[in-house]
Design a protein around this motif. Structure first.
Motif, PDB file in Angstrom:
ATOM      1  N   THR A  57      -4.326  95.450  51.781  1.00 28.27           N
ATOM      2  CA  THR A  57      -3.091  94.981  52.405  1.00 28.27           C
ATOM      3  C   THR A  57      -1.975  95.001  51.369  1.00 28.27           C
ATOM      4  OG1 THR A  57      -3.459  92.670  51.827  1.00 28.27           O
ATOM      5  CG2 THR A  57      -4.385  93.414  53.901  1.00 28.27           C
ATOM      6  N   ASP A  58      -0.759  94.809  51.846  1.00 29.63           N
ATOM      7  CA  ASP A  58       0.346  94.692  50.903  1.00 29.63           C
ATOM      8  C   ASP A  58       0.335  93.287  50.294  1.00 29.63           C
ATOM      9  OD1 ASP A  58       1.137  93.250  53.088  1.00 29.63           O
ATOM     10  OD2 ASP A  58       3.093  94.185  53.309  1.00 29.63           O
ATOM     11  N   GLN A  59       1.132  93.115  49.259  1.00 28.23           N
ATOM     12  CA  GLN A  59       1.100  91.863  48.506  1.00 28.23           C
ATOM     13  C   GLN A  59       1.582  90.678  49.339  1.00 28.23           C
ATOM     14  OE1 GLN A  59       3.117  92.113  44.783  1.00 28.23           O
ATOM     15  NE2 GLN A  59       2.494  90.092  44.126  1.00 28.23           N
ATOM     16  N   GLN A  60       2.563  90.902  50.190  1.00 27.84           N
ATOM     17  CA  GLN A  60       3.097  89.806  51.004  1.00 27.84           C
ATOM     18  C   GLN A  60       2.034  89.253  51.956  1.00 27.84           C
ATOM     19  OE1 GLN A  60       6.371  90.902  53.477  1.00 27.84           O
ATOM     20  NE2 GLN A  60       6.810  88.803  54.102  1.00 27.84           N
ATOM     21  N   LEU A  61       1.304  90.141  52.633  1.00 22.83           N
ATOM     22  CA  LEU A  61       0.249  89.694  53.538  1.00 22.83           C
ATOM     23  C   LEU A  61      -0.859  88.990  52.757  1.00 22.83           C
ATOM     24  CD1 LEU A  61      -0.945  89.545  56.349  1.00 22.83           C
ATOM     25  CD2 LEU A  61      -1.910  91.820  55.992  1.00 22.83           C
ATOM     26  N   HIS A  62      -1.179  89.501  51.585  1.00 19.27           N
ATOM     27  CA  HIS A  62      -2.201  88.866  50.736  1.00 19.27           C
ATOM     28  C   HIS A  62      -1.789  87.446  50.369  1.00 19.27           C
ATOM     29  CE1 HIS A  62      -4.338  88.035  46.933  1.00 19.27           C
ATOM     30  NE2 HIS A  62      -5.308  88.718  47.506  1.00 19.27           N
ATOM     31  N   GLN A  63      -0.520  87.253  50.014  1.00 17.64           N
ATOM     32  CA  GLN A  63      -0.027  85.918  49.663  1.00 17.64           C
ATOM     33  C   GLN A  63      -0.048  84.987  50.871  1.00 17.64           C
ATOM     34  OE1 GLN A  63       3.783  86.869  47.997  1.00 17.64           O
ATOM     35  NE2 GLN A  63       2.951  87.270  45.953  1.00 17.64           N
ATOM     36  N   GLN A  64       0.307  85.517  52.047  1.00 18.13           N
ATOM     37  CA  GLN A  64       0.278  84.693  53.259  1.00 18.13           C
ATOM     38  C   GLN A  64      -1.150  84.261  53.590  1.00 18.13           C
ATOM     39  OE1 GLN A  64       2.189  87.351  56.027  1.00 18.13           O
ATOM     40  NE2 GLN A  64       4.133  86.233  55.917  1.00 18.13           N
ATOM     41  N   LEU A  65      -2.095  85.193  53.475  1.00 21.03           N
ATOM     42  CA  LEU A  65      -3.494  84.845  53.745  1.00 21.03           C
ATOM     43  C   LEU A  65      -4.010  83.822  52.749  1.00 21.03           C
ATOM     44  CD1 LEU A  65      -4.987  88.352  54.599  1.00 21.03           C
ATOM     45  CD2 LEU A  65      -4.729  86.414  56.156  1.00 21.03           C
ATOM     46  N   THR A  66      -3.639  83.994  51.489  1.00 22.11           N
ATOM     47  CA  THR A  66      -4.067  83.042  50.459  1.00 22.11           C
ATOM     48  C   THR A  66      -3.507  81.655  50.735  1.00 22.11           C
ATOM     49  OG1 THR A  66      -4.168  84.829  48.832  1.00 22.11           O
ATOM     50  CG2 THR A  66      -4.098  82.584  47.972  1.00 22.11           C
ATOM     51  N   ALA A  67      -2.227  81.583  51.091  1.00 24.17           N
ATOM     52  CA  ALA A  67      -1.607  80.287  51.377  1.00 24.17           C
ATOM     53  C   ALA A  67      -2.254  79.619  52.589  1.00 24.17           C
ATOM     54  CB  ALA A  67      -0.110  80.466  51.610  1.00 24.17           C
ATOM     55  N   LEU A  68      -2.511  80.386  53.650  1.00 18.88           N
ATOM     56  CA  LEU A  68      -3.168  79.824  54.830  1.00 18.88           C
ATOM     57  C   LEU A  68      -4.581  79.345  54.516  1.00 18.88           C
ATOM     58  CD1 LEU A  68      -2.150  82.106  57.820  1.00 18.88           C
ATOM     59  CD2 LEU A  68      -1.823  79.648  57.619  1.00 18.88           C
ATOM     60  N   ALA A  69      -5.300  80.128  53.724  1.00 21.24           N
ATOM     61  CA  ALA A  69      -6.667  79.749  53.370  1.00 21.24           C
ATOM     62  C   ALA A  69      -6.670  78.454  52.558  1.00 21.24           C
ATOM     63  CB  ALA A  69      -7.340  80.870  52.587  1.00 21.24           C
ATOM     64  N   GLU A  70      -5.733  78.315  51.638  1.00 20.36           N
ATOM     65  CA  GLU A  70      -5.643  77.076  50.859  1.00 20.36           C
ATOM     66  C   GLU A  70      -5.249  75.903  51.756  1.00 20.36           C
ATOM     67  OE1 GLU A  70      -2.902  77.907  47.726  1.00 20.36           O
ATOM     68  OE2 GLU A  70      -4.362  79.070  46.564  1.00 20.36           O
ATOM     69  N   GLN A  71      -4.352  76.156  52.701  1.00 19.34           N
ATOM     70  CA  GLN A  71      -3.898  75.095  53.600  1.00 19.34           C
ATOM     71  C   GLN A  71      -5.052  74.563  54.447  1.00 19.34           C
ATOM     72  OE1 GLN A  71      -0.710  76.367  56.124  1.00 19.34           O
ATOM     73  NE2 GLN A  71      -0.743  74.523  57.371  1.00 19.34           N
ATOM     74  N   TYR A  72      -5.919  75.453  54.906  1.00 20.23           N
ATOM     75  CA  TYR A  72      -7.037  75.050  55.760  1.00 20.23           C
ATOM     76  C   TYR A  72      -8.346  74.892  54.994  1.00 20.23           C
ATOM     77  CZ  TYR A  72      -3.904  75.807  59.641  1.00 20.23           C
ATOM     78  OH  TYR A  72      -2.846  75.726  60.507  1.00 20.23           O
ATOM     79  N   ASP A  73      -8.265  74.946  53.667  1.00 20.75           N
ATOM     80  CA  ASP A  73      -9.410  74.700  52.786  1.00 20.75           C
ATOM     81  C   ASP A  73     -10.600  75.611  53.121  1.00 20.75           C
ATOM     82  OD1 ASP A  73     -10.671  73.477  50.660  1.00 20.75           O
ATOM     83  OD2 ASP A  73     -11.593  71.928  51.913  1.00 20.75           O
ATOM     84  N   CYS A  74     -10.326  76.919  53.160  1.00 20.43           N
ATOM     85  CA  CYS A  74     -11.382  77.900  53.380  1.00 20.43           C
ATOM     86  C   CYS A  74     -11.072  79.122  52.519  1.00 20.43           C
ATOM     87  CB  CYS A  74     -11.482  78.281  54.852  1.00 20.43           C
ATOM     88  SG  CYS A  74     -10.022  79.115  55.507  1.00 20.43           S
ATOM     89  N   SER A  75     -11.961  80.079  52.518  1.00 21.63           N
ATOM     90  CA  SER A  75     -11.714  81.292  51.743  1.00 21.63           C
ATOM     91  C   SER A  75     -10.916  82.290  52.583  1.00 21.63           C
ATOM     92  CB  SER A  75     -13.036  81.920  51.309  1.00 21.63           C
ATOM     93  OG  SER A  75     -13.707  82.449  52.422  1.00 21.63           O
ATOM     94  N   ARG A  76     -10.307  83.261  51.908  1.00 21.76           N
ATOM     95  CA  ARG A  76      -9.575  84.301  52.629  1.00 21.76           C
ATOM     96  C   ARG A  76     -10.505  85.071  53.551  1.00 21.76           C
ATOM     97  NH1 ARG A  76      -7.020  85.541  47.757  1.00 21.76           N
ATOM     98  NH2 ARG A  76      -8.566  87.173  47.471  1.00 21.76           N
ATOM     99  N   GLY A  77     -11.710  85.349  53.079  1.00 18.87           N
ATOM    100  CA  GLY A  77     -12.671  86.083  53.903  1.00 18.87           C
ATOM    101  C   GLY A  77     -13.018  85.352  55.181  1.00 18.87           C
ATOM    102  N   GLU A  78     -13.228  84.045  55.084  1.00 18.42           N
ATOM    103  CA  GLU A  78     -13.522  83.242  56.275  1.00 18.42           C
ATOM    104  C   GLU A  78     -12.336  83.245  57.235  1.00 18.42           C
ATOM    105  OE1 GLU A  78     -16.522  79.917  54.284  1.00 18.42           O
ATOM    106  OE2 GLU A  78     -14.360  79.564  54.295  1.00 18.42           O
ATOM    107  N   LEU A  79     -11.143  83.168  56.676  1.00 19.46           N
ATOM    108  CA  LEU A  79      -9.935  83.162  57.507  1.00 19.46           C
ATOM    109  C   LEU A  79      -9.773  84.494  58.236  1.00 19.46           C
ATOM    110  CD1 LEU A  79      -7.297  81.735  58.367  1.00 19.46           C
ATOM    111  CD2 LEU A  79      -6.233  82.769  56.362  1.00 19.46           C
ATOM    112  N   VAL A  80      -9.919  85.602  57.522  1.00 18.59           N
ATOM    113  CA  VAL A  80      -9.779  86.923  58.137  1.00 18.59           C
ATOM    114  C   VAL A  80     -10.856  87.127  59.198  1.00 18.59           C
ATOM    115  CG1 VAL A  80      -9.961  89.402  57.682  1.00 18.59           C
ATOM    116  CG2 VAL A  80      -8.611  87.958  56.170  1.00 18.59           C
ATOM    117  N   GLU A  81     -12.076  86.694  58.911  1.00 17.47           N
ATOM    118  CA  GLU A  81     -13.168  86.829  59.882  1.00 17.47           C
ATOM    119  C   GLU A  81     -12.859  86.055  61.163  1.00 17.47           C
ATOM    120  OE1 GLU A  81     -18.017  86.174  60.182  1.00 17.47           O
ATOM    121  OE2 GLU A  81     -16.934  85.552  58.379  1.00 17.47           O
TER     122      GLU A  81
END
Length: 107
Positions: A57-81
């Motif tokens: 993905t591009d860097q912006q989407l990566h940062q958004q996924l990382t922020a959401l994963a931290e907000q919901y206390d899960c990993s990026r992989g779990e969030l994407v799944e």
């Protein structure tokens, strides 16, 4: 004979001094440990019936996924799944929008 703290020549006077740092707990070198741990992780995933998907993905989407994963206390992989499962479960509205986005080249 008195022991000088800065005298490192007379080794027998320093036998009782512990070495610096934490003692080794694993006799294998670090790169070998990483290889073994990765093999075990892949075996665990295989037993759980999981398959690997690589996503770029591009860097912006990566940062958004990382922020959401931290907000919901899960990993990026779990969030994407989870997002993919929900998207594929309700594909009547979402899939046409996905195909339009892909065809427009804005992905």
């Amino acid at each position: 004979m008195a022991k000088e703290n800065n005298d490192k020549v007379t080794i027998d006077l320093f036998v009782e001094q512990p070495g610096r740092g934490r003692p080794r707990t694993n006799p294998l070198p670090r790169n070998e440990q990483l290889r073994i741990n990765k093999r075990r992780q892949l075996q665990r995933d295989r037993q759980l019936g999981k398959k690997r998907i690589e996503l770029k993905t591009d860097q912006q989407l990566h940062q958004q996924l990382t922020a959401l994963a931290e907000q919901y206390d899960c990993s990026r992989g779990e969030l994407v799944e989870a997002v993919l499962k929900i998207a594929l479960a309700d594909n009547t509205e979402l899939m046409p929008a996905v195909f339009n986005l892909i065809k427009s080249g804005e992905s």
